[in-house]
Scaffold this motif. Sequence first.
Motif, PDB file in Angstrom:
ATOM      1  N   ARG A   1       0.852  -1.195   0.000  1.00 17.77           N
ATOM      2  CA  ARG A   1       0.000   0.000   0.000  1.00 17.77           C
ATOM      3  C   ARG A   1       0.880   1.234   0.000  1.00 17.77           C
TER       4      ARG A   1
ATOM      5  N   PRO B   1       0.412   6.066   3.725  1.00 19.79           N
ATOM      6  CA  PRO B   1       0.720   5.849   5.145  1.00 19.79           C
ATOM      7  C   PRO B   1      -0.498   5.919   6.058  1.00 19.79           C
TER       8      PRO B   1
ATOM      9  N   HIS C   1      -1.458   2.871   8.005  1.00 22.18           N
ATOM     10  CA  HIS C   1      -0.597   2.370   9.069  1.00 22.18           C
ATOM     11  C   HIS C   1      -1.413   2.122  10.346  1.00 22.18           C
ATOM     12  N   PRO C   2      -1.229   0.969  11.005  1.00 22.10           N
ATOM     13  CA  PRO C   2      -1.991   0.672  12.230  1.00 22.10           C
ATOM     14  C   PRO C   2      -1.834   1.733  13.314  1.00 22.10           C
TER      15      PRO C   2
ATOM     16  N   TRP D   1      -1.378   4.966  12.847  1.00 18.32           N
ATOM     17  CA  TRP D   1      -2.212   6.110  12.478  1.00 18.32           C
ATOM     18  C   TRP D   1      -3.677   5.826  12.789  1.00 18.32           C
TER      19      TRP D   1
ATOM     20  N   MET E   1       3.549   5.317  15.318  1.00 16.67           N
ATOM     21  CA  MET E   1       3.916   5.056  13.930  1.00 16.67           C
ATOM     22  C   MET E   1       5.376   4.655  13.758  1.00 16.67           C
TER      23      MET E   1
ATOM     24  N   GLU F   1      10.015   4.962  10.997  1.00 16.61           N
ATOM     25  CA  GLU F   1       9.941   4.510   9.606  1.00 16.61           C
ATOM     26  C   GLU F   1       8.731   5.074   8.880  1.00 16.61           C
ATOM     27  N   HIS F   2       7.841   5.775   9.614  1.00 13.23           N
ATOM     28  CA  HIS F   2       6.618   6.280   8.998  1.00 13.23           C
ATOM     29  C   HIS F   2       6.241   7.689   9.453  1.00 13.23           C
TER      30      HIS F   2
ATOM     31  N   LEU G   1       4.020  12.204   7.300  1.00 15.95           N
ATOM     32  CA  LEU G   1       3.759  10.773   7.399  1.00 15.95           C
ATOM     33  C   LEU G   1       4.226  10.160   6.091  1.00 15.95           C
TER      34      LEU G   1
ATOM     35  N   GLN H   1       5.273   6.340   3.729  1.00 17.39           N
ATOM     36  CA  GLN H   1       5.396   4.911   3.516  1.00 17.39           C
ATOM     37  C   GLN H   1       6.627   4.685   2.654  1.00 17.39           C
TER      38      GLN H   1
END
Length: 308
Positions: free
Chosen positions: A2, A5, A8-9, A11, A189, A192-193, A213, A215
């Motif tokens: 995907r 970002p 992202h879980p 977020w 996050m 890395e994000h 933010l 990815q």
Amino acid sequence: MRNDPLFHPGWIRFNEQRWGLSAEPLVLTPEKGDAWRLETVLYRNRQGRLVTPPRNPHLPIDFHCASERPASRNRRKRLALTRLADHLQQCEFGGSLSLSSVADDVRPFEWANMAARPRYTYHLDIASREEAIDPSARKKARKCRRLGYRCETTEDYAAVAACLAGPESRKGFDYRLDAEELARLAELMGPEHFVCFLARNAEGEAMGTRVCLFQPGGHALAWSAGMKTEAMKDGVNNLVAEEALEFFDRQGCSVFDFIGANIAPVAEMKEAWGGRLVCHYSISRRGIRQLAREAYVTARTMMKRESK
């Protein structure tokens, strides 16, 4: 993978905790086979109505198609978005829903009796940015460096929040974020994000910031930005943007989304970076007032035609 970002879980969890919402991941596929797949994340408020959470530029959408042929891809995306529209038609809205630009075919929502309002942003291809950026943007960044400014990535969230307060006081809006909230989002996050860029002047004072933010390998979002009033003419925004693009290039990100280009002065500033103007849509349920307004406009149009 995907690109967005906002899937992202961390977020998603931040939206649930900060705004008191319930996330509802949604995966749509054909009744048979795997010709296409659409994923998104919807949010419900405490009344069970669908909303776009505050400080979310859009609801993320990922569409995968097994065929690269334009005819097949167009048809399958239409089918996928029709399924999404059918799902939304069965839900109550607590406001308009801002959709990702992946939902570039708004017809299924209009066919489902929803209203669609176009919104705009700029997407800059990071790899080819050197040929796209207007020299004036680079010139302002160079001026900022000559004045002694430097830009860094930072975890000094108090300094970041102080810079974000600049446009809040000048323009009368509220980011609804303090240092504690920024630190919590960073923890959820991870580096890395989530990243903060901070520009300091020659005296080491924090003067401008950009919170992003991203990815890796996908999109980077210019989520929040701000600078102190006394630094407005120093080219701080340009310096921070330039440093951010170099950072995301190293992360392998493909697109920098400037997030929003709907206000004339903002659009003028962002277009200098050479991004592609991208339309996305905010959809809402048609209420009695809107239906009456549309009927009035249609009636007037017909009367004008008949009078000719």
